[in-house]
Structure formats: structure tokens, C-alpha cells
Design an enzyme around this catalytic site. Sequence first.
Site, PDB file in Angstrom:
ATOM      1  N   CYS A   3       0.836  -1.202   0.000  1.00 25.03           N
ATOM      2  CA  CYS A   3       0.000   0.000   0.000  1.00 25.03           C
ATOM      3  C   CYS A   3       0.873   1.257   0.000  1.00 25.03           C
ATOM      4  CB  CYS A   3      -0.910  -0.017   1.225  1.00 25.03           C
ATOM      5  SG  CYS A   3      -1.840   1.506   1.462  1.00 25.03           S
ATOM      6  N   HIS A   5      -0.219   4.216   0.800  1.00 27.96           N
ATOM      7  CA  HIS A   5      -0.868   5.232   1.639  1.00 27.96           C
ATOM      8  C   HIS A   5      -0.520   5.117   3.114  1.00 27.96           C
ATOM      9  CE1 HIS A   5      -3.736   4.330  -1.789  1.00 27.96           C
ATOM     10  NE2 HIS A   5      -3.293   5.544  -2.051  1.00 27.96           N
ATOM     11  N   CYS A  29     -17.922  -1.022  18.699  1.00 31.94           N
ATOM     12  CA  CYS A  29     -18.028   0.029  17.688  1.00 31.94           C
ATOM     13  C   CYS A  29     -18.514   1.319  18.353  1.00 31.94           C
ATOM     14  CB  CYS A  29     -18.990  -0.410  16.589  1.00 31.94           C
ATOM     15  SG  CYS A  29     -19.393   0.880  15.382  1.00 31.94           S
ATOM     16  N   CYS A  32     -22.468   1.851  16.806  1.00 30.96           N
ATOM     17  CA  CYS A  32     -23.582   0.930  17.109  1.00 30.96           C
ATOM     18  C   CYS A  32     -23.333   0.082  18.348  1.00 30.96           C
ATOM     19  CB  CYS A  32     -23.853   0.021  15.906  1.00 30.96           C
ATOM     20  SG  CYS A  32     -22.492  -1.110  15.515  1.00 30.96           S
ATOM     21  N   CYS A  41      -9.037   2.382  13.503  1.00 32.91           N
ATOM     22  CA  CYS A  41      -8.446   3.287  12.512  1.00 32.91           C
ATOM     23  C   CYS A  41      -7.016   3.615  12.937  1.00 32.91           C
ATOM     24  CB  CYS A  41      -9.285   4.562  12.402  1.00 32.91           C
ATOM     25  SG  CYS A  41      -8.566   5.823  11.325  1.00 32.91           S
ATOM     26  N   HIS A  56     -19.527   0.332   9.776  1.00 32.30           N
ATOM     27  CA  HIS A  56     -19.194   1.675  10.237  1.00 32.30           C
ATOM     28  C   HIS A  56     -17.711   2.017  10.060  1.00 32.30           C
ATOM     29  CE1 HIS A  56     -23.073   1.391  12.694  1.00 32.30           C
ATOM     30  NE2 HIS A  56     -23.249   2.355  11.826  1.00 32.30           N
ATOM     31  N   HIS A  60     -16.649   5.434   8.290  1.00 29.29           N
ATOM     32  CA  HIS A  60     -15.707   6.361   8.918  1.00 29.29           C
ATOM     33  C   HIS A  60     -14.699   6.867   7.888  1.00 29.29           C
ATOM     34  CE1 HIS A  60     -12.915   8.081  11.828  1.00 29.29           C
ATOM     35  NE2 HIS A  60     -11.953   7.301  11.352  1.00 29.29           N
ATOM     36  N   HIS A  82      -7.326   8.670   7.089  1.00 32.04           N
ATOM     37  CA  HIS A  82      -8.168   7.636   7.721  1.00 32.04           C
ATOM     38  C   HIS A  82      -8.451   6.473   6.769  1.00 32.04           C
ATOM     39  CE1 HIS A  82      -9.214  10.376  11.128  1.00 32.04           C
ATOM     40  NE2 HIS A  82      -9.073  11.297  10.188  1.00 32.04           N
ATOM     41  N   CYS A 168     -17.617 -17.009  -0.891  1.00 33.88           N
ATOM     42  CA  CYS A 168     -18.458 -18.204  -0.856  1.00 33.88           C
ATOM     43  C   CYS A 168     -18.008 -19.231  -1.882  1.00 33.88           C
ATOM     44  CB  CYS A 168     -19.924 -17.832  -1.074  1.00 33.88           C
ATOM     45  SG  CYS A 168     -20.234 -16.903  -2.591  1.00 33.88           S
ATOM     46  N   HIS A 471     -24.402 -16.408  -5.441  1.00 34.93           N
ATOM     47  CA  HIS A 471     -23.890 -16.995  -4.203  1.00 34.93           C
ATOM     48  C   HIS A 471     -23.677 -18.493  -4.389  1.00 34.93           C
ATOM     49  CE1 HIS A 471     -23.182 -17.395   0.061  1.00 34.93           C
ATOM     50  NE2 HIS A 471     -24.194 -18.224   0.212  1.00 34.93           N
TER      51      HIS A 471
END
EC number: 3.4.19.12
Length: 520
Positions: A3, A5, A29, A32, A41, A56, A60, A82, A168, A471
Site C-alpha cells: 500500500c 498510503h 463500535c 452501534c 483506525c 461503520h 468512517h 483515515h 463463498c 452466491h
Amino acid sequence: MECPHLGSSVCIAPDSAKFPQGSPSSWCCSVCRSNKSPWVCLTCSSVHCGRYVNGHAKKHYEDAQIPMTNHKKTEKQEKVQHTVCMDCSSYSTYCYRCDDFVVNDTKLGLVQKVREHLQNLENSAFPSDRHRKRKLLENSSLNSKLLKVNGSTTALCATGLRNLGNTCFMNAILQSLSNIQQFCCYFKELPAVELRNGKTAGRRTYHTRSQGDNNVSLVEEFRKTLCALWQGSQTAFSPESLFYVVWKIMPNFRGYQQQDAHEFMRYLLDHLHLELQGGFNGVSRSVILQENSSLSASNKCCINGASTVVTAIFGGILQNEVNCLICGTESRKFDPFLDLSLDIPSQFRNKRTKNQESGPMCTLRDCLRSFTDLEELDETELYMCHKCKKKQKSTKKFWIQKLPKVLCLHLKRFHWTAYLRNKVDTYVEFPLRGLDMKCYLLEPENSGPESCLYDLAAVVVHHGSGVGSGHYTAYAAHEGRWFHFNDSTVTLTDEETVVKAKAYILFYVERQAKSGSDKL
């Protein structure tokens, strides 16, 4: 992947006090409050749930990009993105901009330092909390694995496989192969890779650019996955280590797009075969294979070199006969195979369900007959006749010279039309027992009465309309009972349900003992 980044996204100190309290695998989390699949993060140390819970963590990242797209980027905004987060359970690292898992590190090694800090936090969690959590998981696992059989309660020993993101296709193949007993037992009995000593003993290995590809073993990860599937000790096993090796050695399967289960099976068997040829964990492949004389003695099918358990069990031989229609010259060629790909005859392609009354029912025998019948090659497949010394019209016919111990039949449900790859959704009737292959043999008189009979062991089913979507699930027989494997969910099923499935891949095992079952 490597990566680019990490330098702008990994900003937190490895021992940051911003981390929540408790063990990382139990962190909740911040949106939630779910403690399933927590991700942290690596820019701001906030914790969110993964994409297969409420997503989430991804949101983010997306929310952090809004100022960058609506306004002129400042120097600070370019640095803080992030984009990189870490799984608090497996400690794998993921970049949302690359949409891929990360194997490299920053120049200062910050990713590995954060990983080690999270491991230390996990190991130093209060013993009572860890014990209570483990007991809770064990009890919930046990309750979910109880089922009724003949009025009595029994334990369900089968284990599901977590979906890691459109995996799957891999899960269905792994569950099917795990129920090919002779094949599965061979790998489970292989010697395990020796545990490392000292400070790194028992720790998970994380491959980085400096480590290279030499210390990844498909055979070892495949062996560990098979060992985990029938222990019955957990509700679902995560094959992430195996999937990581697949990414390393099979570039076609990198990413999280839906893949073709048949294509994956062929790549998997081919790479297992190649790795076994080179020896495993310091033990020569030939030594391991010789320990099972029933495999080595009966095997005559070699693909890409010496034989292995792959060719010993799945390997057969086809005879391909081509006849020139001009001079009558006959050409014969012998081709080894691990599976047979069968067309669904065109006259059956509109019949989609077993209960549809109009027209005859397509059967597996129809597909086999279409594969072995004499065929005149069209203008695009002209045969180069050595006697005529030019391309001529010809006929082609396949015979099976040697049947394998496990006959894998692939029904060609996907075909190209113009620029699209469409699915043939025809129901194909197939037998659970007594598939008779004698009439397709080159020399049927040399075969014993039972050697050509096969019983079904597993079925892979594709649900949906296209190869790039839908699937995959699998049905498989284990100790006389049929199970339905749908990723992490395993349910007991019956033969009536199995025979109604629109099969994509069928695994038939050679019958060893006489039975009163009817032939196909």
C-alpha cells in the site's frame, strides 16, 4: 498488496493511550456498540465495526473523504486520510483506498508495532474476563450445534466457514473437498509445520515485503483448514490464512469480487499438486505418498510431472480420437484430467425446474452422452491432417481410458453470448447412488462389476444469474447424513432436498463395496 498510503494514514503511536480499555477483540463500535468484528483506525484510533456487521469502519473512511472532495485540499488534509485500519481480532491491515489487505509497513515499522501492542493488550486482559468470554462462546457454540435425529438430540460436528468478502466460492469448494474422505484424510495426516521457538513461539506470522513468498505454504494452510472443519469446537472457522496464501500464489483471485468456484477448484488442485511434488515441510512427497500404498499403487495418471495425492484421487485419462473426413486418417491422443466439463444439451436449456412438465427432463446421462458422442468439428476447428498435409474437416470423439477414484463433473452453466456471460439455469437430474460409467469406457470389458459405479459425495450449487454475482453453497454427505454448507451456517438436510438442487459441480466417489442400489 503493498500500500502506498501507509505514510499518510498511520499516525497513531503504537502504545497510544487513546485505545479503549479491555481486550481488542472485545472492543465495541463507537457508533452501534457492536463488539463483532471490531476494526481500529490507524489514523485516529477510533473503533468501528467491519463491513459484514454494520459497516461503520468503511463509513468512517468515507466521511473523512468528504472535506477533501468538496474543498481545496490543505496540507493537513492530504496527510490525514483515515484510509488504513486494523482488524482487532486477526490483526490484519486493510486500506480502503486500495480496497485491499496490506502486507507492507511504514519505514519506521509502525504497523507491526501497533499489531504487537494490540497482541499484548489481548494477552494481558483479565483472566476472569477471558475465561467468562470463552465459556460464553463455548455454550453458544454447543447450543447451536444440537439437532434432532430420530427424536433424540445429537451434536452437529460440522463447522462452517466465515465469508471474508464474496469468498463463498472458496468456502463451497473447501467444504466439498473436506467430505472427500480419502483426500481429506491424506492432508490431515501430513506433518504440521514446526512451531517457532523463543519470543515468536505461538504467534501468527505476518508476511511483509522483506519476507518474500518463500515461507507461504498452500498445503499447510489447506491442511489446517481441513483439520478445523470437523472438530465441532466452534460455530465458524475463518480461513483468512488460507485466503492470504491464495492471494499470494493465485493473483487471479485477489480482491473481493465474486469468482468462479470451478475455476478456483482447478487452480487449488493444480497448486496443491505442484507444491506436493516439491516436498512438504522437509518430507519428500514420494515418501508421504508411498505411506498410502492404495494411492500410489493404483495411480497411473501423472499431470505436470510425478504423481501426487491430487492425481491419485482425481486423476483420470481421456482418449481423444480425431478422424479426417477426407482421407480417413485416425489420430489418437491421451489426455490426463482432474475433472470433466460437460455441456448442457441445447434442447434442454429452457427447462429450469424439476417439476416443469413440458418436454423431457435433462439428466446427467444426457450431459455425459453429449460429451462422448461423435462430433463433427465446425469450420473454426479444422483438423491438421498429417496425411493430407492441410487442415481438413474431421470428427472427434472422447473415450475414458481410466476412471478416477473421485469423478468430478462440472456442468457448464456459464457461456458467452456477444459481450455477456449468461447462465444456463436448466435443472439437471443426477443420481445420489449408482452412477454407472461403464458405457463411456474405452475398454469396458476390462472393468470389474463394481469399479464403474459411483456414489455422490458433494454438490456445489450456484444461486443467481451470473458468474460475477450470486452466491455459492454446497451439499455434502458425511457419515451417512447430508449437510448444507452456506458459509458460516451448516444445517442438516435430506436427500430429497439435495436431488432438487441445480448442480454446478458434482463429486462422485468410486463405490468400494457391493450395494443393492439401482444403477443410473
